[in-house]
Each structure stands twice: as structure tokens, then as C-alpha cells.
Scaffold this motif. Structure first.
Motif, short mmCIF file in Angstrom:
data_model
loop_
_atom_site.label_atom_id
_atom_site.label_comp_id
_atom_site.label_asym_id
_atom_site.label_seq_id
_atom_site.Cartn_x
_atom_site.Cartn_y
_atom_site.Cartn_z
N PRO A 2 -11.26 39.59 -8.47
CA PRO A 2 -12.62 39.58 -9.00
C PRO A 2 -12.66 39.82 -10.51
CG PRO A 2 -12.36 41.21 -7.23
CD PRO A 2 -11.02 40.69 -7.57
N VAL A 3 -13.41 38.99 -11.20
CA VAL A 3 -13.72 39.15 -12.61
C VAL A 3 -15.23 38.98 -12.73
CG1 VAL A 3 -13.49 38.10 -14.90
CG2 VAL A 3 -11.47 38.33 -13.45
N ARG A 4 -15.89 40.00 -13.27
CA ARG A 4 -17.35 39.92 -13.39
C ARG A 4 -17.81 40.40 -14.76
NH1 ARG A 4 -17.44 43.04 -8.42
NH2 ARG A 4 -18.85 44.52 -9.40
N VAL A 5 -18.80 39.73 -15.29
CA VAL A 5 -19.50 40.16 -16.49
C VAL A 5 -20.94 40.36 -16.06
CG1 VAL A 5 -20.18 39.54 -18.84
CG2 VAL A 5 -17.92 38.86 -17.99
N GLN A 6 -21.48 41.57 -16.31
CA GLN A 6 -22.79 41.88 -15.75
C GLN A 6 -23.53 42.90 -16.60
OE1 GLN A 6 -21.03 43.29 -12.04
NE2 GLN A 6 -21.77 45.38 -12.48
N VAL A 7 -24.84 42.95 -16.43
CA VAL A 7 -25.68 43.93 -17.10
C VAL A 7 -25.67 45.24 -16.31
CG1 VAL A 7 -28.07 44.47 -17.76
CG2 VAL A 7 -27.15 42.17 -18.13
N PRO A 54 -21.18 33.14 -22.17
CA PRO A 54 -21.11 32.92 -20.71
C PRO A 54 -20.19 31.76 -20.34
CG PRO A 54 -23.37 33.25 -21.41
CD PRO A 54 -22.55 33.11 -22.66
N GLY A 55 -19.43 31.96 -19.28
CA GLY A 55 -18.48 30.95 -18.83
C GLY A 55 -17.14 31.11 -19.54
N LYS A 59 -13.68 33.00 -17.96
CA LYS A 59 -12.41 32.25 -17.93
C LYS A 59 -11.32 32.99 -18.69
CE LYS A 59 -14.45 27.71 -17.32
NZ LYS A 59 -14.80 26.44 -17.96
N ALA A 60 -11.67 33.57 -19.83
CA ALA A 60 -10.68 34.32 -20.62
C ALA A 60 -10.19 35.54 -19.83
CB ALA A 60 -11.29 34.76 -21.95
N LEU A 61 -11.11 36.25 -19.17
CA LEU A 61 -10.71 37.41 -18.38
C LEU A 61 -9.83 36.99 -17.21
CD1 LEU A 61 -14.10 39.36 -18.33
CD2 LEU A 61 -12.05 39.90 -19.67
N ALA A 62 -10.17 35.89 -16.55
CA ALA A 62 -9.36 35.40 -15.42
C ALA A 62 -7.96 35.01 -15.89
CB ALA A 62 -10.06 34.22 -14.75
N ARG A 63 -7.84 34.40 -17.07
CA ARG A 63 -6.52 34.05 -17.61
C ARG A 63 -5.68 35.30 -17.87
NH1 ARG A 63 -9.39 30.07 -20.42
NH2 ARG A 63 -9.52 31.37 -22.27
N ILE A 64 -6.32 36.35 -18.39
CA ILE A 64 -5.61 37.60 -18.67
C ILE A 64 -5.08 38.20 -17.36
CG2 ILE A 64 -5.91 39.98 -19.46
CD1 ILE A 64 -8.00 38.77 -21.51
N PRO A 121 -13.94 36.97 -25.43
CA PRO A 121 -15.01 36.79 -26.41
C PRO A 121 -16.23 37.69 -26.14
CG PRO A 121 -14.96 34.92 -24.91
CD PRO A 121 -13.81 35.82 -24.53
N PHE A 122 -16.14 38.91 -26.65
CA PHE A 122 -17.24 39.86 -26.61
C PHE A 122 -17.56 40.25 -28.05
CE2 PHE A 122 -15.40 40.75 -22.40
CZ PHE A 122 -16.55 40.72 -21.61
N TRP A 123 -18.83 40.52 -28.32
CA TRP A 123 -19.26 41.00 -29.62
C TRP A 123 -20.06 42.27 -29.40
CZ3 TRP A 123 -19.32 35.99 -27.98
CH2 TRP A 123 -18.48 35.12 -28.65
N LYS A 124 -19.77 43.28 -30.25
CA LYS A 124 -20.41 44.59 -30.11
C LYS A 124 -21.22 44.91 -31.37
CE LYS A 124 -16.49 46.37 -27.50
NZ LYS A 124 -15.40 47.38 -27.52
#
Length: 156
Positions: A2-7, A54-55, A59-64, A121-124
Motif C-alpha cells: 500500500p502507498v497512499r497520499v491523503q489528507v 497527484p498521480g 508512482k514515485a512512492l511505489a517505485r521507491i 514530489p512533495f512541497w512544504k
């Protein structure tokens, strides 16, 4: 995997129990939980807003995670990364890894975190007393990721 990006906030105990899912082969579960700090680079942080593409991010997290699975003997891995506006002490990221042995689990978990910090690709943006500011990439994160450049199949 599982790889999730969520609020939404995640339940750490539930997520790690689900990752293990009663698999009797699992001898090690390693986890990392990243949280929002109240001070960064000498300034008080009121909130941090995380944005992503998004998207592309998923994909980047899944590759890692797939790269980690290719380097170490893992049964499963989990990455949950939050986006949106967060306050100090809020959890940002959960990385969990299962393996037969602690060495593989620890190394893979650390690898995923190091690569997540430099390749996803995250920006803070932080809200501070002095105003809003974008968080720049750190040389220390690049150095941490660079040590994994030579692939290895470790045993634990």
C-alpha cells in the motif's frame, strides 16, 4: 504494497497491524513516523502545508518501495504520506516494513524514508511568525540518500 497520499490522519497501530496481517513469517516490523515540528531553522512553526503532484507522487512512492523490495528480503511495505495543512505534533508520514529479520526491515525502512525525502514530489510551506516560507531541500537529506547508491542484498 500500500502507498497512499491523503489528507486524513492515519491510525498508526491499525496500519501496522494491517501490514502484518497475521503473517506468521514476519519476524520483524520496522516503522518510521514523521511529525510536524514546532520549530524549524530557528523559527516557530504554526502550521505546515504539504502539496503534491497527484498521480506522480504515488508512482514515485511505489517505485521507491519496489526498489527497497529488490534490495532487501521484505514481505511487505507501507507508505502513507499526508498532504494539506498540519499543525505541530501532527503525523506527516508513516513508513512500515515487514521482513523475516530485523536487519532487512531496519535498512529498508531507512532507505524508503531517505528516498522519500529526496525523490517524491512533495512541497512544504511553513507558516511562521515572520510569514510563510517554502521549505528548501536539505543537503543532509541528499547525503543520506546518496549512501544507498550501491545496491545491496542484506541479510539480517
Amino acid at each position: 504494497m500500500p502507498v497512499r497520499v491523503q489528507v486524513e490522519e492515519f491510525d498508526i497501530a491499525f496500519e501496522l497491524a494491517t501490514l502484518r496481517a497475521g503473517d506468521p513469517r514476519v519476524g520483524a516490523v520496522a516503522a518510521f513516523i514523521g511529525t510536524v515540528r514546532d520549530v524549524n531553522d530557528g523559527a516557530q512553526v504554526a502550521t505546515m502545508t504539504l502539496e503534491h503532484y497527484p498521480g506522480m507522487t504515488e508512482k514515485a512512492l511505489a517505485r521507491i518501495v519496489e526498489e527497497a523490495k529488490g534490495r532487501w528480503d521484505l514481505y511487505d511495505a507501507l507508505v502513507i504520506h499526508r498532504i494539506g495543512t498540519l499543525a505541530p505534533m501532527d503525523p506527516i508520514v508513516l513508513v512500515g516494513v515487514t521482513s523475516a529479520h530485523r536487519g532487512d526491515a531496519f535498512a529498508a525502512c531507512e532507505f524508503i524514508v531517505d528516498y522519500l525525502k529526496t525523490r517524491a514530489p512533495f512541497w512544504k510551506k511553513e507558516a511562521t511568525d515572520a510569514g510563510a516560507r517554502w521549505v528548501e531541500a536539505r543537503d543532509t537529506d541528499d547525503a543520506a540518500a546518496a549512501r544507498w547508491l550501491a545496491p545491496s542484498k542484506a541479510g539480517g
